[in-house]
Design an enzyme around this catalytic site. Structure first.
Site, PDB file in Angstrom:
ATOM      1  N   ALA A 163     -32.959 -47.113  69.677  1.00 58.96           N
ATOM      2  CA  ALA A 163     -33.607 -46.527  68.497  1.00 58.96           C
ATOM      3  C   ALA A 163     -32.603 -46.042  67.447  1.00 58.96           C
ATOM      4  CB  ALA A 163     -34.513 -45.375  68.923  1.00 58.96           C
ATOM      5  N   TYR A 187     -38.558 -45.690  62.639  1.00 58.93           N
ATOM      6  CA  TYR A 187     -38.831 -44.381  62.028  1.00 58.93           C
ATOM      7  C   TYR A 187     -37.976 -44.293  60.747  1.00 58.93           C
ATOM      8  CZ  TYR A 187     -39.067 -39.224  61.894  1.00 58.93           C
ATOM      9  OH  TYR A 187     -39.252 -37.927  61.524  1.00 58.93           O
ATOM     10  N   GLY A 189     -35.968 -42.407  59.181  1.00 60.72           N
ATOM     11  CA  GLY A 189     -34.573 -41.941  59.166  1.00 60.72           C
ATOM     12  C   GLY A 189     -33.601 -42.795  59.961  1.00 60.72           C
ATOM     13  N   LYS A 190     -34.086 -43.827  60.656  1.00 55.17           N
ATOM     14  CA  LYS A 190     -33.175 -44.661  61.457  1.00 55.17           C
ATOM     15  C   LYS A 190     -32.342 -45.569  60.543  1.00 55.17           C
ATOM     16  CE  LYS A 190     -35.450 -43.290  65.222  1.00 55.17           C
ATOM     17  NZ  LYS A 190     -34.984 -42.275  66.172  1.00 55.17           N
ATOM     18  N   ASN A 191     -31.330 -46.226  61.105  1.00 49.86           N
ATOM     19  CA  ASN A 191     -30.481 -47.103  60.271  1.00 49.86           C
ATOM     20  C   ASN A 191     -31.300 -48.221  59.641  1.00 49.86           C
ATOM     21  OD1 ASN A 191     -28.652 -45.511  61.773  1.00 49.86           O
ATOM     22  ND2 ASN A 191     -27.033 -47.010  61.394  1.00 49.86           N
TER      23      ASN A 191
END
Ligand code: PLP
Length: 370
Positions: A163, A187, A189-191
């Site tokens: 994740a 999500y 905010g993930k890379n």
């Protein structure tokens, strides 16, 4: 937003603004298509993401937690089984195991990399163990070869929690198909982040891929024919269209993170902090830049006061969370996870953080020392 920082921890609006024309076009394309569940946009993203991850298959699902649950179910984890997990991780890793009716068996991390210590896995294996679930925490790959070799030796499955690791490489090969199945979150905010919830599983195993396709869509291949008790967890086509745009810039945005991390390492040398250690076989993607300090809380207060956004990943290890009261773990049972929870601090990092930010952060530390 509760508090404005001059240097925000992460700037998601800037990410949208940079890609606005392409994202708006992609969203409009889905709205005009009239195809709002699965369909061509999701299939196109699945193909592009599988190719990016050097995996044979990708299956889009509703979120990262579902990706983990469906991956565990697809490799055969059942109620009563045990699954080996890191003692220091986001709670979703553990929740996926318990959602399958299985028991999480924590293993402590290597202190230098924060990732599961392969040397401690064997002693945690019992006749009930079915799988090992390493996490590529903070964007740095876990040491997979020894994990895979212990798993092979004991006939266990390996599901990876990726994740936080979109684009990371282990010994030159992208994370995506080293283990039996790899779970991803999109999500925001993930890379690789969507504009809402999203997730995927990648795998080289056609049977696992086909099982996840079945499970994510009510256990049905043919409408109103249900082979197994599945769930409703499908990647949304609007999110898939957005992710296709963002996948094209993922490498260059990860490169910006890498440059910031290198700058942090430069300017924070000698500041009395423990800086991230990167093994020579690891190519991390710096989802987070995590330092350690025995004076973490004072340091965080100092940054807050100076308008620099920092976060703690994570302040309470899963085994001491109230949610896992029923597992009756001794709160001292995993001292390394406990100590990391007291000492870690995530500094601002992201593709839209100013390249001056590491120096501003270091300046605060200088002021602290005098
Ligand atoms: C974000 C995250 C998840 C869960 O992803 P969601 O899409 O929020 O469900 C799982 N594991 C780790 C390590 C994560 O960081």
């Amino acid at each position: 937003m509760t508090k404005m920082h001059d240097i925000p921890f992460l700037d998601l609006q800037a990410a949208y603004r940079e890609l606005k024309p392409d994202i708006d076009k992609a969203v409009a394309r889905v709205l005009e298509s009239g195809w709002y569940i699965l369909g061509p946009e999701v299939e196109a993203f699945e193909q592009e993401f599988a190719a990016y991850c050097q995996a044979g298959h990708a299956i889009g699902v509703g979120n990262g937690l579902d990706a983990l649950v469906l991956a565990l179910r697809a490799v055969g984890v059942q109620p009563g089984d045990e699954v080996i997990v890191p003692s220091n991780t986001y709670i979703a890793t553990w929740l996926a195991v318990t959602q399958c009716g299985a028991k999480p068996i924590p293993v402590e991390p290597c202190e230098s990399t924060f990732n599961i210590d392969p040397e401690r896995i064997e002693e945690a294996i019992t006749p009930l163990t079915r799988a090992i679930l390493p996490v590529h925490l903070y964007g740095q790959p876990a040491d997979l070869d020894p994990v895979l070799s212990v798993a092979r030796h004991h006939g266990l499955r390996v599901v990876e929690d990726a994740a936080q690791a979109h684009g990371a490489r282990y010994k030159g090969r992208r994370i995506g198909a080293h283990g039996d199945a790899v779970a991803w979150s999109f999500y925001p905010g993930k890379n690789l982040g969507a504009l809402g919830d999203g997730g995927a599983v990648t795998t080289d195993d056609a049977a696992i891929a086909s099982r996840i396709r079945l499970l994510r869509n009510y256990g049905s291949r043919e409408k109103y024919v249900h082979e197994v008790q599945g769930v409703n967890s499908r990647l949304d086509p609007i999110q898939a269209a957005v992710l296709r745009v963002k996948l094209r810039v993922l490498d260059s945005w990860n490169e910006r993170r890498r440059a910031l991390a290198a700058r942090y390492v430069d300017v924070l040398a000698g500041a009395g902090l423990v800086l991230p250690a990167v093994p020579d076989w690891a190519e991390p993607v710096w989802h987070l830049f995590v330092i350690r300090s025995s004076a973490r809380d004072a340091l965080k207060a100092k940054f807050d006061g100076a308008g620099i956004g920092t976060l703690i990943h994570y302040p309470i290890p899963p085994h001491v969370q109230q949610a896992y009261e029923d597992l009756k773990f001794d709160s001292q049972a995993f001292p390394l996870a406990g100590r990391l929870a007291e000492e870690v601090l995530s500094l601002p990092i992201g593709p839209h953080l100013s390249s001056d930010a590491p120096v501003a952060v270091a300046n605060i530390l200088e002021k602290q020392r005098t």
